[in-house]
Design a protein around this motif. Structure first.
Motif, short mmCIF file in Angstrom:
data_model
loop_
_atom_site.label_atom_id
_atom_site.label_comp_id
_atom_site.label_asym_id
_atom_site.label_seq_id
_atom_site.Cartn_x
_atom_site.Cartn_y
_atom_site.Cartn_z
N TRP A 1 25.00 48.05 42.75
CA TRP A 1 23.86 48.05 41.83
C TRP A 1 23.77 46.69 41.13
O TRP A 1 24.74 46.18 40.59
N GLU B 1 24.48 53.60 43.26
CA GLU B 1 25.66 53.22 42.47
C GLU B 1 26.40 52.05 43.14
O GLU B 1 26.96 51.19 42.45
N SER C 1 22.95 53.31 33.39
CA SER C 1 23.15 53.72 34.78
C SER C 1 22.04 53.11 35.63
O SER C 1 21.11 52.50 35.11
N PRO C 2 22.10 53.28 36.95
CA PRO C 2 21.00 52.79 37.79
C PRO C 2 19.69 53.53 37.60
O PRO C 2 18.66 53.08 38.07
N ARG D 1 31.38 56.27 39.88
CA ARG D 1 30.28 55.65 39.16
C ARG D 1 30.24 54.16 39.49
O ARG D 1 31.25 53.55 39.88
N TRP D 2 29.06 53.52 39.29
CA TRP D 2 28.91 52.09 39.59
C TRP D 2 29.93 51.26 38.83
O TRP D 2 30.48 50.28 39.37
#
Length: 803
Positions: A401, A398, A429-430, A602-603
């Motif tokens: 990224w 995260e 998301s990653p 979260r990222w």
């Protein structure tokens, strides 16, 4: 048989003081419990009780047209090098390859799975000497627009033939343009890259699989599958959607793999792994045609990719309305996309969201089909992967990224954008990782583990998760022999069990250890482990329930809203042996473990904070308005059905299935004290339930026993069993093929509960390895199949298993 090896024994230590470190190596003659299909050295690190290997089975490079069109220039060889710790250059906003990227922790295995569709077209478009080079569509592929929406539009234009009636681009018909030949050349290049990356030495440091993606997308419905091959023996072409048509139904693809690989006599083996059912518009998992079709899916498609960068496919829950797609599980809001298919299609309301977009619902429906058909078509194990289109396998952190979509998400603002054609990057998301429990890091060992579903998925972190079901008498978290006892008394994730404790619930043993982290970042503590159960009742209705079984949901851990630093603590390890308080031995069920880490940012939260808009600040919307942009930073559970600025990373074990008819007891002994030709096998297999339509008088009977070799195959023609009283049948050897004293009998009691007894003499069982290891027992009566894989123990000149 394989040659002797050095085996590394791993002893697990728990919080009570037991070890979680490798012990010393020791010499061992144990062969692997699978056939070696390739030429390579034996692995120095070999563990009979299996090790976790972390990898990514869904990776795209510049070979994929939708990656090239976003300015990616990383080729398969460079992507494999990245997975082993090398550096690649990703495109910046201008499309120039200037952004260095590398993994702090290399992976153990990777498959490059570029889209087979347009292999030939892309090669022709990128070859100046080709007569198609100056075609408008080729210019579209090579163009690098600066706007992500234009990139998505160009990709849509180039990918237009992937609709309902797919076909190659028209320029492939130009005289002198050989799209088929170019596709074959690309396929050979991909094989060469995988071979060059594969470590065939005894160190077994890295495994590369040959594979590709089959990309059926009728009307934006993702019916995509990754095709994975066991070894270097592969078909001459990568069969794509163009060749199979039929709206992306999997059966034509399986037929092609059967004719070109499995039945071609070239030593080829393959399986398919569907992904992104969350974007399938409800058409991924159609009802099986018949029992044979259901059984075929079990073999051809043993796994599903439950998590990747385009969201989780476990389950779906709207946190604003408090409603789910056939679920009340609030944790199903994790990393969700509101759309039901990709493209310019509005998200459906939760009430009409296609329930079979979600894997948990499909698993429940599989139980219902097994109840009516006798075979479960949806008996999937779980993996995660990234689906990166940057060639950056395993780039799942995260923090910092760099995105997975080339120039389309080359910086923070780009990653926060949304567009109607390409979808919202902020929703992505990653991605996740696939974890395989195998004896060693080789293609054969990993592929066998994938086929038996001893795998789990993670949302990108690297915790360790083990899950067993069975009688498990004597299995204890405090014991240093936890693993040995669990393998001896039960089946690991991906397997099946019967009524192993009569009317009482089976026991389920699980162990979890936190991601140890890296030199720069420590891993996150564990919050809790849950067991998710799905079942079908006597009326055919499906149900689900989630149980907290270890850890503490209220441990007080969280994040500092100012810095995103982790606050509070959790567990480094969790272990428990659990019984289902609602168990009914007559109801088919599945169980899987879901591991939850403590909360982290979260990222997108980290990116937004860097841009001066804080998702965790009550004044987020004012900050976004002042910036003139970045309103997506303020999406959270108060105003969005699925967005969460603070997340809980997690892992999902493959399920264990409870089947009332499955084997509940197995006692067996192989006696090798006599010379070959005089050796003995004794087995008692029970209690299993014979379906009403199984008729011993008209069905062929087969008993197989194998490890890495075929130890015994016993095939009896129809009519070999004669009735000897009510519910009792005995094999009559009219051919004289068996030694005197050999007996095979079957007793069928009330409700078709059966026990098989086998006492065979005069056998040559010299293929048996006198070491503790896993053996597979299989019974076939017509179309009825029972399997049991258990750990057998060597004592003197015998190999035995006790229930």
């Amino acid at each position: 048989m394989s040659s002797p090896r050095v085996r590394t024994c791993i002893v697990w230590l728990f919080a009570s003081g037991h070890l979680l470190v490798p012990a010393e190596s020791f010499a061992d003659d144990a062969p692997p419990p699978w056939s070696r299909t390739e030429t390579r050295q034996d692995c120095t690190s070999y563990e009979s009780q299996r090790q976790p290997f972390f990898g990514d089975l869904h990776v795209h490079t510049a070979v994929s047209a939708d990656a090239y069109i976003r300015a990616l220039r990383v080729n398969p060889s460079e992507a494999y090098a990245f997975a082993r710790g090398g550096t690649v250059l990703l495109p910046d906003l201008s499309g120039a390859s200037t952004r260095p990227s590398n993994l702090e922790r290399p992976l153990d295995f990777v498959a490059i799975t570029d889209h087979a569709e347009f292999f030939g077209e892309a090669r022709e478009c990128l070859t100046p000497e080709s007569l198609a080079y100056n075609e408008p569509l080729c210019e579209t592929l090579r163009e690098i627009p600066l706007d992500p929406a234009e990139m998505a539009a160009n990709n849509t234009i180039f990918s237009a033939p992937l609709g309902i009636n797919p076909g190659h681009h028209a320029f492939c018909t130009i005289p002198g343009v050989d799209c088929s030949g170019s596709a074959a050349a690309v396929w050979l290049d991909m094989q060469a890259a995988a071979e060059a990356a594969y470590d065939r030495t005894a160190s077994c440091s890295f495994t590369s699989f040959i594979g590709y993606e089959y990309t059926a997308s009728p009307f934006g419905a993702h019916l995509h599958r990754n095709v994975l091959f066991r070894n270097e023996n592969v078909p001459n072409q990568a069969t794509s959607y163009f060749e199979t048509l039929q709206n992306g139904a999997p059966q034509p693809l399986w037929s092609a793999l059967e004719s070109d690989c499995l039945d071609a006599g070239i030593g080829c083996d393959a399986l398919t792994i569907p992904h992104n059912s969350n974007f399938s518009g409800g058409s991924r998992w159609l009802d099986p045609v018949d029992e044979a079709d259901a059984a075929r899916r079990q073999v051809r498609e043993p796994l599903v990719e439950i998590y990747q960068h385009k969201a989780s496919s476990e389950c779906h829950f709207d946190q604003l309305l408090g409603l789910g797609a056939d679920t009340t599980d609030e944790l199903c809001s994790f990393e969700q996309d509101p759309r039901a298919r990709q493209g310019p299609f509005p998200p459906p309301p939760i009430e009409s969201y296609p329930r079979r977009n979600m894997v948990r619902n499909v698993l429940k429906d599989g139980l219902g089909f097994e109840k009516t058909l006798g075979t479960n078509p949806f008996q999937f194990g779980f993996i995660g992967s990234t689906d990166t289109h940057n060639g950056t396998a395993g780039a799942t952190e995260e923090v910092n990224w760099q995105g997975h979509r080339g120039a389309a998400d080359a910086d923070g603002p780009r990653k926060l954008e949304e567009n109607i054609i390409g979808g919202g990057q902020v929703r992505f998301s990653p991605g996740g990782l696939a974890v395989i429990w195998a004896e060693e890091n080789s293609r054969d060992a990993l592929f066998e583990a994938l086929a038996r579903k001893e795998t789990y998925a993670t949302s990108g972190t690297r915790p360790v998760l083990r899950f067993f079901g069975g009688n498990l008498r004597g299995v204890s978290c405090e014991s240093s022999t936890f693993l040995e006892d669990a393998y001896r008394g039960g089946t690991p994730m991906g397997g099946e069990i019967g009524a192993v404790r009569g009317r009482g619930s089976p026991r389920f043993a699980l162990f979890a250890a936190k991601d140890p982290g890296t030199a720069s970042t420590s891993g996150t503590d564990l919050q809790r482990v849950q067991i998710v159960k799905g079942w079908v009742d006597a009326a055919g209705a499906t149900h689900e329930r989630v149980y907290d079984v270890a850890g503490d949901a209220n441990n007080g851990a969280g994040v500092d809203p100012n810095t995103c630093a982790r606050v509070g603590s959790g567990a480094a390890e969790l272990c428990t042996v659990w019984k289902d308080p609602d168990f009914n031995r007559n109801e088919r069920a599945f169980y899987y473990a879901r591991l939850l880490e403590n909360p982290t940012c979260r990222w997108s939260t980290l990116v937004c904070k860097e841009l001066g808009v804080d998702p965790l600040d009550p004044n987020c919307e004012a900050q976004a308005a002042a910036s003139g942009d970045f309103e997506n930073c303020c999406l959270d559970r108060e105003n969005d059905a699925f967005a969460e600025p603070i997340i809980q990373e997690r892992a999902w074990s493959s399920p264990i299935w409870y089947r009332p008819e499955a084997v509940s007891k197995l006692n067996a002994k192989i006696d090798l004290r006599a010379l070959p030709g005089e050796q003995k096998l004794q087995m008692t297999i029970g209690v299993f339930q014979l379906p009403p339509d199984v008729n011993l008088a008209t069905e062929e009977f087969e008993l197989r026993l194998r490890d890495d070799d075929e130890i015994l195959t016993l095939s009896l023609p129809p009519g070999s069993f004669l009735r000897r009283g009510s519910g009792r049948f005995r094999f009559v050897d009219t051919s004289g093929a068996f030694a005197r004293g050999s007996r095979i009998s079957l007793r069928v009691g009330p409700n078709r509960k059966a026990t098989l007894k086998v006492n065979l003499r005069g056998l040559d069982l010299s293929a048996v390895d006198l070491t503790d290891h896993m053996l597979k027992t299989e019974i076939r009566i017509g179309d009825f199949v029972l399997e049991q894989t258990r750990r057998w123990e060597a004592r003197a000149d015998t190999l035995r298993i006790r229930n």
